[in-house]
Scaffold this motif. Structure first.
Motif, mmCIF file in Angstrom:
data_model
loop_
_atom_site.group_PDB
_atom_site.id
_atom_site.type_symbol
_atom_site.label_atom_id
_atom_site.label_comp_id
_atom_site.label_asym_id
_atom_site.label_seq_id
_atom_site.Cartn_x
_atom_site.Cartn_y
_atom_site.Cartn_z
ATOM 1 N N PHE A 36 0.823 -1.203 0.000
ATOM 2 C CA PHE A 36 0.000 0.000 0.000
ATOM 3 C C PHE A 36 0.860 1.256 0.000
ATOM 4 C CE2 PHE A 36 -3.007 -3.150 1.670
ATOM 5 C CZ PHE A 36 -4.052 -2.954 0.790
ATOM 6 N N TRP A 37 1.902 1.276 -0.812
ATOM 7 C CA TRP A 37 2.811 2.421 -0.853
ATOM 8 C C TRP A 37 2.110 3.687 -1.314
ATOM 9 C CZ3 TRP A 37 3.024 4.181 -5.782
ATOM 10 C CH2 TRP A 37 2.694 3.282 -6.789
ATOM 11 N N ALA A 38 1.168 3.590 -2.236
ATOM 12 C CA ALA A 38 0.436 4.779 -2.682
ATOM 13 C C ALA A 38 -0.438 5.301 -1.552
ATOM 14 C CB ALA A 38 -0.407 4.461 -3.922
ATOM 15 N N LEU A 39 -1.092 4.401 -0.842
ATOM 16 C CA LEU A 39 -1.939 4.796 0.280
ATOM 17 C C LEU A 39 -1.106 5.448 1.383
ATOM 18 C CD1 LEU A 39 -4.655 4.876 1.709
ATOM 19 C CD2 LEU A 39 -4.220 2.521 2.489
ATOM 20 N N GLU A 40 0.045 4.875 1.661
ATOM 21 C CA GLU A 40 0.904 5.456 2.692
ATOM 22 C C GLU A 40 1.387 6.844 2.278
ATOM 23 O OE1 GLU A 40 1.052 4.262 5.703
ATOM 24 O OE2 GLU A 40 -0.191 2.598 5.009
ATOM 25 N N GLY A 41 1.721 7.004 1.000
ATOM 26 C CA GLY A 41 2.120 8.311 0.500
ATOM 27 C C GLY A 41 0.980 9.318 0.594
ATOM 28 N N LEU A 42 -0.238 8.886 0.279
ATOM 29 C CA LEU A 42 -1.407 9.759 0.399
ATOM 30 C C LEU A 42 -1.610 10.176 1.846
ATOM 31 C CD1 LEU A 42 -3.999 11.133 -0.634
ATOM 32 C CD2 LEU A 42 -5.153 8.914 -0.326
ATOM 33 N N LYS A 43 -1.523 9.241 2.770
ATOM 34 C CA LYS A 43 -1.699 9.566 4.191
ATOM 35 C C LYS A 43 -0.661 10.584 4.652
ATOM 36 C CE LYS A 43 -3.810 5.224 5.720
ATOM 37 N NZ LYS A 43 -3.583 4.025 6.547
ATOM 38 N N ALA A 44 0.564 10.439 4.190
ATOM 39 C CA ALA A 44 1.609 11.400 4.555
ATOM 40 C C ALA A 44 1.284 12.783 4.001
ATOM 41 C CB ALA A 44 2.971 10.918 4.045
ATOM 42 N N GLN A 45 0.820 12.851 2.758
ATOM 43 C CA GLN A 45 0.443 14.135 2.158
ATOM 44 C C GLN A 45 -0.743 14.759 2.892
ATOM 45 O OE1 GLN A 45 1.614 16.000 -0.608
ATOM 46 N NE2 GLN A 45 3.419 14.726 -0.311
ATOM 47 N N ALA A 47 -1.590 14.321 6.025
ATOM 48 C CA ALA A 47 -1.117 14.802 7.329
ATOM 49 C C ALA A 47 -0.360 16.114 7.167
ATOM 50 C CB ALA A 47 -0.237 13.741 7.987
ATOM 51 N N GLU A 48 0.444 16.205 6.117
ATOM 52 C CA GLU A 48 1.211 17.425 5.849
ATOM 53 C C GLU A 48 0.297 18.627 5.616
ATOM 54 O OE1 GLU A 48 3.993 18.789 2.179
ATOM 55 O OE2 GLU A 48 4.579 16.906 3.153
ATOM 56 N N HIS A 49 -0.857 18.374 5.006
ATOM 57 C CA HIS A 49 -1.809 19.445 4.696
ATOM 58 C C HIS A 49 -2.878 19.606 5.777
ATOM 59 C CE1 HIS A 49 -0.279 20.361 0.718
ATOM 60 N NE2 HIS A 49 -0.165 19.060 0.506
ATOM 61 N N GLY A 50 -2.801 18.815 6.825
ATOM 62 C CA GLY A 50 -3.773 18.910 7.905
ATOM 63 C C GLY A 50 -5.172 18.490 7.499
ATOM 64 N N ALA A 51 -5.274 17.605 6.548
ATOM 65 C CA ALA A 51 -6.576 17.137 6.056
ATOM 66 C C ALA A 51 -7.040 15.981 6.936
ATOM 67 C CB ALA A 51 -6.482 16.721 4.605
ATOM 68 N N GLN A 76 -8.025 14.420 -4.279
ATOM 69 C CA GLN A 76 -8.927 15.428 -3.729
ATOM 70 C C GLN A 76 -9.093 15.163 -2.244
ATOM 71 O OE1 GLN A 76 -10.816 18.012 -5.250
ATOM 72 N NE2 GLN A 76 -9.499 17.680 -7.014
ATOM 73 N N PHE A 77 -9.245 16.249 -1.487
ATOM 74 C CA PHE A 77 -9.568 16.109 -0.077
ATOM 75 C C PHE A 77 -11.015 15.647 0.056
ATOM 76 C CE2 PHE A 77 -6.334 19.633 0.232
ATOM 77 C CZ PHE A 77 -5.320 18.818 0.728
ATOM 78 N N THR A 78 -11.282 14.802 1.030
ATOM 79 C CA THR A 78 -12.634 14.298 1.265
ATOM 80 C C THR A 78 -13.619 15.439 1.446
ATOM 81 O OG1 THR A 78 -11.705 12.333 2.316
ATOM 82 C CG2 THR A 78 -14.032 12.794 2.742
ATOM 83 N N GLU A 79 -13.243 16.442 2.195
ATOM 84 C CA GLU A 79 -14.128 17.579 2.454
ATOM 85 C C GLU A 79 -14.560 18.260 1.156
ATOM 86 O OE1 GLU A 79 -14.016 21.888 4.783
ATOM 87 O OE2 GLU A 79 -12.399 20.443 5.102
#
Length: 170
Positions: A36-45, A47-51, A76-79
């Motif tokens: 899940f490297w793409a998912l982990e990268g998304l989670k890091a991004q 967190a960086e953006h405070g989403a 896209q952000f969920t919000e």
């Protein structure tokens, strides 16, 4: 259609069937958490953006039967997704909601780019019906015409189209 063209078409169809059979026989590879490297990268991004509500990412590296290559991603952000006006997507979904239009898109991705080439296919209707479907797909942005009267899926729509197809499969 001349004999040479008919034989070439049959060979292309046979190769596609054989390829589909090989792909169908392959077992799906097991997915481990490390995959899940793409998912982990998304989670890091995120967190960086405070989403804190999360987000959606889709990406693809595609080589079509024509040899064209597309590397593409978007997120896209969920919000933003939940707060947006979903009715704006209705025309796009509606354009994809017909079996003939999906077939035409698949054939265009496979290299059949003119109305004459598409009309030679079985089960797609008359030339007038094909033009109707092509207008629907063009109006929704799934196709565009080139200067030579040929149709093409825009580069920024190839991966999203394949994502829709993948998401719709059981």
């Amino acid at each position: 259609m001349e004999l040479e063209e008919r034989v070439a078409e049959l060979e292309r169809r046979m190769a596609a069937l054989e390829s589909a059979g090989r792909d169908h026989d392959k077992a799906a590879p097991a997915v481990s958490e490390s995959d899940f490297w793409a998912l982990e990268g998304l989670k890091a991004q995120l967190a960086e953006h405070g989403a804190t509500d999360g987000g959606v990412l889709y990406t693809g590296a595609v080589r079509l039967p024509t040899g064209e290559r597309y590397d593409w991603q978007t997120g896209q952000f969920t919000e933003v997704l939940l707060d947006g006006d979903w009715s704006e997507a209705a025309d796009s979904f509606a354009a994809l909601g017909h079996a003939v239009r999906l077939r035409l898109l698949r054939e265009v991705l496979g290299g059949r780019r003119t109305v004459a080439e598409l009309a030679a296919l079985d089960g797609v209707g008359t030339t007038g019906q094909i033009y109707h479907h092509l207008r629907q797909l063009t109006g929704a942005g799934w196709l565009h015409t080139t200067a030579r009267g040929r149709y093409q899926v825009p580069a920024d729509r190839v991966v999203p189209l394949l994502v829709f197809v993948a998401a719709a499969r059981p």
